[in-house]
Every structure is written in structure tokens, then in C-alpha cells.
Motif scaffolding. Sequence first.
Motif, PDB file in Angstrom:
ATOM      1  N   GLU A   1       0.274   4.063  -1.832  1.00 29.24           N
ATOM      2  CA  GLU A   1      -0.912   5.630  -1.577  1.00 29.24           C
ATOM      3  C   GLU A   1      -0.977   5.999  -0.176  1.00 29.24           C
ATOM      4  O   GLU A   1      -0.687   7.130   0.068  1.00 29.24           O
ATOM      5  CB  GLU A   1      -1.848   4.976  -2.190  1.00 29.24           C
ATOM      6  N   SER A   2      -0.880   5.138   1.397  1.00 28.39           N
ATOM      7  CA  SER A   2      -1.820   5.593   2.458  1.00 28.39           C
ATOM      8  C   SER A   2       0.112   5.557   3.048  1.00 28.39           C
ATOM      9  O   SER A   2      -0.531   6.750   3.925  1.00 28.39           O
ATOM     10  CB  SER A   2      -2.199   4.008   3.175  1.00 28.39           C
ATOM     11  N   TRP A   3       1.185   4.937   2.547  1.00 29.42           N
ATOM     12  CA  TRP A   3       2.664   5.139   2.717  1.00 29.42           C
ATOM     13  C   TRP A   3       2.570   6.798   2.826  1.00 29.42           C
ATOM     14  O   TRP A   3       3.082   7.943   3.736  1.00 29.42           O
ATOM     15  CB  TRP A   3       3.158   5.198   2.592  1.00 29.42           C
TER      16      TRP A   3
ATOM     17  N   ASP B   1       0.791  -1.320  -0.295  1.00 27.48           N
ATOM     18  CA  ASP B   1      -0.243  -0.230  -0.372  1.00 27.48           C
ATOM     19  C   ASP B   1       1.081   0.729  -0.176  1.00 27.48           C
ATOM     20  O   ASP B   1       1.364   2.165   1.234  1.00 27.48           O
ATOM     21  CB  ASP B   1      -0.895   0.031   1.178  1.00 27.48           C
TER      22      ASP B   1
ATOM     23  N   ARG C   1       0.524   9.237   4.644  1.00 35.50           N
ATOM     24  CA  ARG C   1       1.391   8.637   5.727  1.00 35.50           C
ATOM     25  C   ARG C   1       2.935  10.211   5.832  1.00 35.50           C
ATOM     26  O   ARG C   1       2.936  10.812   7.337  1.00 35.50           O
ATOM     27  CB  ARG C   1       1.985   8.747   6.770  1.00 35.50           C
TER      28      ARG C   1
END
Length: 438
Positions: free
Chosen positions: A8-10, A6, A13
Motif C-alpha cells: 500500500e505504501s508503494w 508494504d 508513492r
Amino acid sequence: MNDSPDLESWIARQYPIAVANMLRSVSASSIVKRRDGFGQVIVPAKGSVVASPVLASYNPDPDYFFHWYRDSALVMDALRLVGTEEAARHFCDFVDFSLALDRLDGGALVKDAAWRRPIAPELQQFVRADDDLAAAVVRGEARVNPDGSLDILGWGRPQYDGVATRALTLMRWCRSGRTFGMREDQAIKTLLREDLLFILAHWRIPTVDIWEEEKAEHYYTLRVQAAALEFGAGWLEEQGEAEPAQAARDDAAEIMQRLDAFWVPEAGYFRSRVGKDTDLTKDLDIAVILAAIHAGGSSSHSPADARMAATLDRLDALFETDYPINRGRPANRGPALGRYHGDVYYSGGAYYFSTLAAAEFCFLRACALQPSDAPQAAAFLARGDAYLRTIRAYTPESGDMSEQFDKATGVQTSAKHLAWSYAGFISAVAAKQRAERL
């Protein structure tokens, strides 16, 4: 290492962490740097940018508590992409700080030798000679102390890329459509005009490279100078300065022709330097890719240029061989990239900003290809993501980014919290978002 798919989520963040960490280097007036052996107490002025806010004295980390012209320009350009009111205030402070540097006078410093007396005898070898200081040209300095005083230490000089990258950053802020008030708008114009005139007067002079190791004709320096003059010509015309505008346009074209000679067709890459005494092992250098993304543009010697893409291919192959961490990596990750073959600075390993530059290059090339060649554009977008996955794999959960990560272990090395590393992440993400919108 974190190899979760994942990405994109990293990124979501990591982005605010990168912005916050980069801002630690801007106007860092709460940090006091003592160089006791040199008799210095440095308190950063508003508008300065330290390359790293972490206090070190080569014990073992390097002392990066300086305002480098190039690094500071890249940080200010990244703040433009952040786009907040805070970023705009920092930019205005940066302009004021940069203008104040014009008052520096090495000759006056030499006449008052009191500053030399506290320097420890064993450190005298690292201090600039009087004639060097007396001849100091402020815009030809690589760096200054963040309190706005001249750097008294021996270093690679002159360096002319910093003024060019600063001019490009100033013009990009101007093109963003923002106004900053009458006084600050005038300050920006004054700084930009003087930077452009300096480039016109000095671009033919050999300079020390961005790694501060060799004096020669360097691809990176010439490329950003050409871009500053090319874009600056239009700006100078808008200011009613037809003669320097035409000179800037003519010189930019001359530099671009000169850069064509850096292409080595039998090897398939742009060499990074030309000079009789240069180290040939450094010919293939990430500095060429950095030049493409920092200069911008959409034609030759830009990410749209197939020769640039070929140069990146050669760099990939070089570091896949040189770095143990690149062997046996997951298929969805790109190689970690360094500077050049045989680098021995600290771990001589991968650089965050080098690998991020490769990602940004791929995203910008995807933008240049769309919509004319959608399959290739998609391939470069995926390749850029692969480099980002490598950055993710060697970034701890804290989000901290140093200058390097070791080529064998991936452990962070050299300067901690390097502002350029965070700026490179921010600009790579902005390029990715742009490519995904097309």
C-alpha cells in the motif's frame, strides 16, 4: 528488485509518479521530433498524446512518437480517474485535436508530392504508396503524427479498435457528470456521434489486431466495438436518434453472439483471433483480458464471466512456463505476463500493461462477485495484489515504467516511459480501491 511486503505504501508513492510521467505524453509541445531521413520535424499539437515522449529511432529503442488512437483513449480514460481540473482541460484539448483529424486528406497529400523529395532513398521502402495514402480513412488509421498530420509510414491498417476505445472514453467522461461549457459539450457530442456511426459502418470488416501484426477477426476489436455500440445506443436515444440507436443495439447483440464462437471449451480459453491464415500460437493472448477491462460491462465477456477467469488462468500457466523470472518467485507475487507465446518483439518479455491488466481484471471480478460470494471475491482481491507486487518488484525506485521488462533478467526494455504502462497502473489502482470499498 523490491519485495517489501508494504504494497500500500508503494502504491501511494508510485501513484503521483505515474500520473506525472503519463502527463509527459499529453500535449507534449515542448518536444521536437526530427525524422531527418523522412524530412519531418514534428511538434506535438495541444490535445495529442504520444505513446512515449522519449525520442528514439530504433537505436535501439522504438520510435513511439505517434498519437495512437487506442493508447490516447486509454490515457484519457486514466485521466478521468485522476479527476483533476488539469485532467479535464487535457480531455477537452484531446476532443478538439481528435475532431481536427477529420480534415486530413490523403488524396490531397498525394497530389502535392513535395513531401516525398526529402526522403532518403534507402528509406523509401518504409513509406506508404500513393494509392494507400489516397485511400486513407482517418478513423481507420492506427495512428497519426502528434502534430495532427497523416502518418506516411507503412503500418498495420486498417485498425478499428481505436475509434471504439475512444468512443468508450468519451461516454465515460460524459457519465462522470461533468460539463465543459457549451462549445466543448457540443464538440464531445459531435466526435462521439461520428465515432459511433463509423463503428456501425465498419465493424464487419476484418482489421489488423492491436499488436499490429495480423488482419483477421479479432476478439479485442469486436469486444470494444460491441461495448461502444451497446452503451452508445442509450446515448443516441438521448440525442433523439432512434434509428441509429436501434441499429447500434442490434449490432452490439450480434457481435456478442459472434464472440461466443471464440470460446474453445476443450482448451478452456477465449481465442484472440479467427481467420484462415492466423498464427495459432497467438490464440491465447492477453488481448482478451485487455478487452474485458477496456470494454467494461457486468455480464458475458466481462470480468464477471467465468470463461474470462479461465482464460486468465491459462495465461498464468503459459507465462509461468515461458518466463524464467516467474520461476521460484515469492509466494505472494503473481506471474509477470506478456502478450502471447513466442512473442519476439524486443525482449519478447513481460509487459507492464499486460501484468497490470491481470491485476485490474482480478479487482473488477472481485467487485462483480461481492457480496454474493465474499470468499471468492477476497481471493481475487489478493490475486490482484499479487500481480501488483510483481509490478513493484520490476519497477525501479524512480517509478519509471517502460513497455516491457525482460523475461529472464527483469531489466526494462523497448519504449521508455510508455504512457499506456502508466495508464494501466492508474486504472488498476482505481479498480483495487473500488473492490476494497465493497
